[in-house]
Structure formats: structure tokens, C-alpha cells
Design a protein around this motif. Sequence first.
Motif, short mmCIF file in Angstrom:
data_model
loop_
_atom_site.label_atom_id
_atom_site.label_comp_id
_atom_site.label_asym_id
_atom_site.label_seq_id
_atom_site.Cartn_x
_atom_site.Cartn_y
_atom_site.Cartn_z
N ALA A 42 -21.47 -14.44 -9.73
CA ALA A 42 -20.80 -13.42 -8.93
C ALA A 42 -19.72 -14.02 -8.03
O ALA A 42 -18.70 -13.38 -7.74
CB ALA A 42 -21.83 -12.67 -8.07
N PHE A 47 -12.89 -11.35 -11.56
CA PHE A 47 -13.13 -9.90 -11.53
C PHE A 47 -12.04 -9.21 -12.35
O PHE A 47 -10.87 -9.53 -12.17
CB PHE A 47 -13.13 -9.40 -10.09
N SER A 50 -8.31 -8.30 -11.06
CA SER A 50 -8.09 -8.83 -9.70
C SER A 50 -7.14 -10.02 -9.70
O SER A 50 -6.91 -10.61 -8.65
CB SER A 50 -9.42 -9.28 -9.10
N THR A 53 -1.31 -9.14 -8.07
CA THR A 53 -0.48 -9.50 -6.92
C THR A 53 -1.03 -9.01 -5.60
O THR A 53 -2.07 -8.36 -5.53
CB THR A 53 0.89 -8.88 -7.11
N GLN A 56 -1.93 -4.99 -4.10
CA GLN A 56 -3.17 -4.22 -3.99
C GLN A 56 -3.71 -4.20 -2.56
O GLN A 56 -4.71 -3.56 -2.29
CB GLN A 56 -4.24 -4.84 -4.89
N THR A 57 -3.07 -4.88 -1.67
CA THR A 57 -3.61 -4.96 -0.32
C THR A 57 -3.21 -3.77 0.54
O THR A 57 -3.55 -3.72 1.71
CB THR A 57 -3.12 -6.23 0.37
N SER A 58 -2.51 -2.80 -0.04
CA SER A 58 -1.94 -1.73 0.78
C SER A 58 -2.98 -0.87 1.44
O SER A 58 -2.70 -0.19 2.41
CB SER A 58 -1.04 -0.85 -0.08
N GLY A 59 -4.20 -0.87 0.93
CA GLY A 59 -5.19 0.03 1.50
C GLY A 59 -6.10 -0.60 2.51
O GLY A 59 -7.19 -0.11 2.74
N ASP A 60 -5.70 -1.70 3.14
CA ASP A 60 -6.58 -2.40 4.08
C ASP A 60 -7.01 -1.48 5.22
O ASP A 60 -6.20 -0.91 5.92
CB ASP A 60 -5.82 -3.60 4.64
N GLN A 61 -8.32 -1.35 5.37
CA GLN A 61 -8.84 -0.42 6.38
C GLN A 61 -9.19 -1.10 7.69
O GLN A 61 -9.57 -0.46 8.64
CB GLN A 61 -10.13 0.24 5.89
N THR B 35 -7.84 3.61 -1.99
CA THR B 35 -7.36 2.24 -2.17
C THR B 35 -8.23 1.31 -1.32
O THR B 35 -8.82 1.73 -0.33
CB THR B 35 -5.89 2.08 -1.72
N GLN B 36 -8.29 0.05 -1.76
CA GLN B 36 -9.06 -0.96 -1.03
C GLN B 36 -8.26 -2.25 -1.01
O GLN B 36 -7.40 -2.48 -1.88
CB GLN B 36 -10.41 -1.21 -1.71
N PRO B 37 -8.50 -3.14 -0.05
CA PRO B 37 -7.84 -4.44 -0.06
C PRO B 37 -8.17 -5.22 -1.33
O PRO B 37 -9.21 -5.01 -1.95
CB PRO B 37 -8.43 -5.14 1.17
N ALA B 38 -7.28 -6.15 -1.69
CA ALA B 38 -7.45 -6.90 -2.94
C ALA B 38 -8.76 -7.68 -2.95
O ALA B 38 -9.39 -7.83 -4.00
CB ALA B 38 -6.27 -7.84 -3.13
N TYR B 39 -9.18 -8.18 -1.77
CA TYR B 39 -10.38 -9.02 -1.75
C TYR B 39 -11.66 -8.23 -1.97
O TYR B 39 -12.74 -8.83 -2.09
CB TYR B 39 -10.46 -9.81 -0.43
N ALA B 41 -12.12 -6.65 -4.64
CA ALA B 41 -12.37 -6.85 -6.07
C ALA B 41 -13.23 -8.10 -6.26
O ALA B 41 -12.75 -9.17 -6.63
CB ALA B 41 -11.04 -6.98 -6.82
N SER B 42 -14.52 -7.97 -5.98
CA SER B 42 -15.44 -9.10 -6.06
C SER B 42 -16.77 -8.60 -6.64
O SER B 42 -17.20 -7.48 -6.36
CB SER B 42 -15.67 -9.70 -4.67
#
Lengths: 62, 212
Positions: A42, A47, A50, A53, A56-61, B35-39, B41-42
Motif C-alpha cells: 500500500a 496508484f 496518480s 501532474t 490534480q491539487t486544485s481541490g485541496d480542502q 475533487t481531492q488533492p493529488a496526495y 491518491a494513495s
Amino acid sequence: MSGWLSDFMNVPATYIHFTSWLQISVANLIVIGVMVALFIIAMFAPFPGSHSTDSQTSGDQS
Amino acid sequence: MSSHLKNETEPTMWTAKLRNSWQRNLPIDKLLPDTQPAYVASWIYIFGVLTIAAFGDIIVSGLILSFAGPAWYHTSSVGLFVNSLHFWGVQLFFVFMVVHLWGKFWMAAWRGRRFRTWLTGIAAFLASIGTAFTGYLIQTNFDSQWIAYEAKDGFNAVGIGAFFTPTNIGQIMLIHVALLPLVLGAITVWHVLLVRKNGVVPPIDAAPEGGN
């Protein structure tokens, strides 16, 4: 239960004695080994999807 | 937060206070994000979701066992199958949860004011252990009888034997099928809501948000 599975499972557990105070059944040791293997997989298995680029970070909450 | 909430006076009704607090802390786009941050994806999070899936299997199979009763699930082939679904669901539940727990520990997932998310995860783990132990006590076989008397000695030794009687199958059955599943379910929902509210912890080497 009948058949090969009963021959395999309907027997007293085999225990491994590491020291005078620590013992563990082979079945539990196998389960722990599987969990450690799953954990390593794991952590390091890629993944799906994944590898791309930073877009994909645009949705950081956070 | 909706603009009208900013202008209204402080509400007095507890319903309005609760609504405002919910909308301030967990608006719908945060509760159900697309949407979620790239990290995120684990595989570690896949194991968290698998834990909830296994919990679903345990609840559904447990409900069937409760309604049909031990005379069914100890004797009929379908009953034995559902009983096995329940038992092996628990085994997978713990495997998935422990892998998720190990991953979050080494990620130091309590960083960034997320200690409540971490603590609810630990609480869910402890509640799961209690639920599993009470499950072993109601197998109605020699194994459960042995475990019950060993547990009774343990409870007596720590001075709480007057409150817990593991040899009383009625008490243990109700704790296992009613109290502990509700407690575990509530903790799980709280855990997921905190994940939604605070977001997933960023990697250690990419965490500028500060605060531990």
C-alpha cells in the motif's frame, strides 16, 4: 466441515515458541505477515492515475 | 457560508445555532467534494474505505443472523454461510483497519489540527476490539464458554466484575448486537465527517500549513 479443508483447519493450532514467555500460533503469524505485506504494498505500489501532474491539487480542502 | 447568515443577529434557538455551526464548519461542497488533492491518491485511503465496506458487510450479515437466530445459523447451510460472511467480514475489517492505521501513523496524520480525526480513529479501533470480543462470547460453543470465564476472571481482577458478566449471554448478546454497533457506527461517522471538515493530511515534506 468435510474434505481437504477440514483436514487443514479442524486440528489443534501449531504454536511457535520464540522464548519462554512469547508464543504465537502459525495462523496468527501468517495473518500478521499478510498485513505487513499489504502495508508495504500500500505504501509503495503505484496508484492508478496518480503519476500525472500537479493539476490534480486544485481541490485541496485543508 | 450563505451571505444572509453573516447579517442576521445571533440566534437563540438551538436548532438555528446548530444549523449555523454546521454550515460554517462543514458546508455541502466540503461534505461532498468532487475533487481531492493529488496526495489523496494513495492505497492507504483505499484501505480506509475497505474498512467501511467490511463494516457494512458485518452490519448486514449481523442483522440477518439476529433476525434468523442461532437455531438457523448453526444448523442450515445458508445460515452457516451467512455466519461465515459475518466472521470473515470481521477478519477483513481488522486487516484493512490495521493497514490504514499503520499508514496514518507513519504519515503523522494528526498534524495540522487533525488530532480529533486521529483520536476518533483510535476510538473506533478500541470499540471494534470490544465488539469483536463480545462476538466471540456469543458463539454458544465451548470456545466462547472458555473465553467468557477467562474474561470474568480478568474483570474481577480489575474490580469491575460487578458491572460486566461475560458469562451472561443475554447481557453480552445485547451489548454485541445493539450497544457496540451503534457506538462504533457513530464514531465511524464522526471520523469521516472530521476527514471531510479538516481534509486529508498533506505529505510531511510538503506541509506548509503549520501547527502540530
